[in-house]
Design a protein around this motif. Structure first.
Motif, PDB file in Angstrom:
ATOM      1  N   VAL A 124     -54.373  20.945 -14.562  1.00 23.21           N
ATOM      2  CA  VAL A 124     -55.546  20.121 -14.863  1.00 23.21           C
ATOM      3  C   VAL A 124     -56.181  20.546 -16.183  1.00 23.21           C
ATOM      4  CG1 VAL A 124     -57.281  21.469 -13.599  1.00 23.21           C
ATOM      5  CG2 VAL A 124     -57.580  19.027 -13.848  1.00 23.21           C
ATOM      6  N   ARG A 125     -56.105  21.834 -16.502  1.00 20.34           N
ATOM      7  CA  ARG A 125     -56.683  22.289 -17.761  1.00 20.34           C
ATOM      8  C   ARG A 125     -55.922  21.700 -18.946  1.00 20.34           C
ATOM      9  NH1 ARG A 125     -57.086  25.701 -21.932  1.00 20.34           N
ATOM     10  NH2 ARG A 125     -59.082  26.775 -22.242  1.00 20.34           N
ATOM     11  N   GLN A 126     -54.598  21.738 -18.890  1.00 27.25           N
ATOM     12  CA  GLN A 126     -53.788  21.160 -19.972  1.00 27.25           C
ATOM     13  C   GLN A 126     -54.062  19.677 -20.134  1.00 27.25           C
ATOM     14  OE1 GLN A 126     -49.788  22.212 -18.844  1.00 27.25           O
ATOM     15  NE2 GLN A 126     -50.037  24.361 -19.411  1.00 27.25           N
ATOM     16  N   TRP A 127     -54.182  18.989 -18.999  1.00 29.87           N
ATOM     17  CA  TRP A 127     -54.497  17.560 -19.072  1.00 29.87           C
ATOM     18  C   TRP A 127     -55.855  17.339 -19.728  1.00 29.87           C
ATOM     19  CZ3 TRP A 127     -58.727  15.164 -16.909  1.00 29.87           C
ATOM     20  CH2 TRP A 127     -58.763  13.778 -17.066  1.00 29.87           C
ATOM     21  N   ALA A 128     -56.877  18.102 -19.304  1.00 28.29           N
ATOM     22  CA  ALA A 128     -58.231  17.915 -19.825  1.00 28.29           C
ATOM     23  C   ALA A 128     -58.312  18.222 -21.315  1.00 28.29           C
ATOM     24  CB  ALA A 128     -59.218  18.786 -19.040  1.00 28.29           C
ATOM     25  N   VAL A 129     -57.627  19.255 -21.774  1.00 26.45           N
ATOM     26  CA  VAL A 129     -57.625  19.585 -23.204  1.00 26.45           C
ATOM     27  C   VAL A 129     -57.011  18.435 -24.001  1.00 26.45           C
ATOM     28  CG1 VAL A 129     -56.585  21.096 -24.945  1.00 26.45           C
ATOM     29  CG2 VAL A 129     -57.640  22.087 -22.892  1.00 26.45           C
ATOM     30  N   ALA A 130     -55.900  17.906 -23.518  1.00 30.13           N
ATOM     31  CA  ALA A 130     -55.211  16.837 -24.246  1.00 30.13           C
ATOM     32  C   ALA A 130     -56.038  15.560 -24.279  1.00 30.13           C
ATOM     33  CB  ALA A 130     -53.843  16.576 -23.619  1.00 30.13           C
ATOM     34  N   ILE A 131     -56.626  15.173 -23.149  1.00 29.25           N
ATOM     35  CA  ILE A 131     -57.376  13.918 -23.118  1.00 29.25           C
ATOM     36  C   ILE A 131     -58.675  14.044 -23.900  1.00 29.25           C
ATOM     37  CG2 ILE A 131     -58.596  14.354 -20.941  1.00 29.25           C
ATOM     38  CD1 ILE A 131     -57.104  11.011 -22.133  1.00 29.25           C
ATOM     39  N   ALA A 132     -59.276  15.230 -23.909  1.00 35.33           N
ATOM     40  CA  ALA A 132     -60.488  15.428 -24.703  1.00 35.33           C
ATOM     41  C   ALA A 132     -60.202  15.260 -26.187  1.00 35.33           C
ATOM     42  CB  ALA A 132     -61.085  16.804 -24.431  1.00 35.33           C
ATOM     43  N   ALA A 133     -59.049  15.757 -26.634  1.00 35.88           N
ATOM     44  CA  ALA A 133     -58.681  15.605 -28.045  1.00 35.88           C
ATOM     45  C   ALA A 133     -58.431  14.140 -28.384  1.00 35.88           C
ATOM     46  CB  ALA A 133     -57.443  16.444 -28.353  1.00 35.88           C
ATOM     47  N   ASP A 134     -57.777  13.423 -27.476  1.00 37.56           N
ATOM     48  CA  ASP A 134     -57.477  12.015 -27.724  1.00 37.56           C
ATOM     49  C   ASP A 134     -58.750  11.173 -27.711  1.00 37.56           C
ATOM     50  OD1 ASP A 134     -56.118   9.647 -28.109  1.00 37.56           O
ATOM     51  OD2 ASP A 134     -55.387   9.510 -26.062  1.00 37.56           O
ATOM     52  N   TRP A 135     -59.511  11.254 -26.634  1.00 32.81           N
ATOM     53  CA  TRP A 135     -60.704  10.419 -26.509  1.00 32.81           C
ATOM     54  C   TRP A 135     -61.830  10.864 -27.435  1.00 32.81           C
ATOM     55  CZ3 TRP A 135     -61.483   9.055 -20.629  1.00 32.81           C
ATOM     56  CH2 TRP A 135     -60.379   8.305 -20.193  1.00 32.81           C
ATOM     57  N   GLY A 136     -61.768  12.094 -27.918  1.00 32.87           N
ATOM     58  CA  GLY A 136     -62.794  12.569 -28.844  1.00 32.87           C
ATOM     59  C   GLY A 136     -62.540  12.173 -30.278  1.00 32.87           C
ATOM     60  N   ALA A 137     -61.357  11.595 -30.561  1.00 32.24           N
ATOM     61  CA  ALA A 137     -61.026  11.171 -31.925  1.00 32.24           C
ATOM     62  C   ALA A 137     -61.803   9.908 -32.293  1.00 32.24           C
ATOM     63  CB  ALA A 137     -59.527  10.921 -32.037  1.00 32.24           C
ATOM     64  N   ASP A 138     -61.874   9.632 -33.584  1.00 36.13           N
ATOM     65  CA  ASP A 138     -62.613   8.458 -34.057  1.00 36.13           C
ATOM     66  C   ASP A 138     -61.757   7.208 -34.164  1.00 36.13           C
ATOM     67  OD1 ASP A 138     -65.022   9.787 -34.223  1.00 36.13           O
ATOM     68  OD2 ASP A 138     -64.674  10.458 -36.278  1.00 36.13           O
ATOM     69  N   THR A 139     -60.436   7.354 -34.149  1.00 40.28           N
ATOM     70  CA  THR A 139     -59.548   6.191 -34.185  1.00 40.28           C
ATOM     71  C   THR A 139     -58.458   6.374 -33.147  1.00 40.28           C
ATOM     72  OG1 THR A 139     -58.139   7.216 -35.887  1.00 40.28           O
ATOM     73  CG2 THR A 139     -59.953   5.790 -36.647  1.00 40.28           C
ATOM     74  N   HIS A 140     -58.010   5.257 -32.599  1.00 36.03           N
ATOM     75  CA  HIS A 140     -57.003   5.273 -31.540  1.00 36.03           C
ATOM     76  C   HIS A 140     -56.031   4.118 -31.747  1.00 36.03           C
ATOM     77  CE1 HIS A 140     -60.815   6.949 -29.973  1.00 36.03           C
ATOM     78  NE2 HIS A 140     -60.037   7.901 -29.518  1.00 36.03           N
ATOM     79  N   PRO A 141     -55.227   4.171 -32.772  1.00 36.38           N
ATOM     80  CA  PRO A 141     -54.327   3.044 -33.052  1.00 36.38           C
ATOM     81  C   PRO A 141     -53.303   2.790 -31.955  1.00 36.38           C
ATOM     82  CG  PRO A 141     -53.802   4.947 -34.424  1.00 36.38           C
ATOM     83  CD  PRO A 141     -55.102   5.248 -33.756  1.00 36.38           C
TER      84      PRO A 141
END
Length: 199
Positions: A124-141
């Motif tokens: 769950v920690r690995q998942w949370a780190v990865a999704i935080a980086a993705d959803w915390g970005a300013d663009t999501h092409p």
């Protein structure tokens, strides 16, 4: 510091003040619970994808990404530890359209399954780190229509929840779970200085 505080007496008093029976508010099924839910009385089963639980319970509710780039289901990443937090969780549960939360986790968690969840926490920690980086970005092409900038603030808030979850996994959750193990075994809160079970 209280290692475990039982939120259910407070939760029951609060729910009794609503004009809604508890069995209609809490309909989530244990078999459908999100694997990210931390052990404790509250958990989310199948929930909608509106992702609004954090409006009332940002310190307790996070969202997953099981629908791809968009929001999936909700889950409890931190159990309430006082009356104010319990009220927040209850109101967060009430926001959920399908009433997919439940508060009967104590009937299902055992010392063995709590320890098993803790042993597997790196998942769950690995998942949370990865999704935080993705959803915390300013663009999501890569998100397609979900990349609409109007939703950016909502995703950034969700990412903050994931970062808070990681911080709690690293510092705080272990003490809570040891207290919860004590409660599962003894059906009471540990007294100050009383030895707690190991995870």
């Amino acid at each position: 510091m209280i290692d475990y505080w039982d939120p259910l007496p407070t939760a029951r008093r609060l729910v009794e003040s609503f004009n809604e029976p508890a069995e209609e508010l809490f309909t989530g099924r244990w078999e459908q619970r999100n694997w990210r839910n931390v052990p404790g009385p509250f958990y989310a089963g199948e929930t909608d994808s509106l992702a609004i639980g954090r409006l009332d319970a940002a310190n307790h509710i996070c969202y997953d990404d099981d629908l791809g780039g968009g929001f999936g289901s909700e889950f409890i990443y931190r159990q309430p530890a006082n009356e104010r937090e319990t009220e927040a969780v209850i109101h967060g549960c009430r926001l959920e359209l399908y009433r997919g939360y439940n508060w009967d986790g104590n009937d299902h968690w055992t010392t063995e399954t709590v320890r098993g969840w803790w042993r597997d926490r790196s998942r769950v920690r690995q998942w949370a780190v990865a999704i935080a980086a993705d959803w915390g970005a300013d663009t999501h092409p890569h998100w397609g229509y979900n990349a609409d900038p109007r939703y950016l603030g909502h995703y950034h808030d969700a990412a903050q929840g994931h970062r808070d979850f990681v911080a709690y996994l690293d510092d705080g959750l272990e003490a809570y779970l040891r207290g919860y193990l004590f409660w599962l075994e003894q059906q009471r809160q540990p007294r100050p200085g009383e030895a707690l079970p190991h995870l």
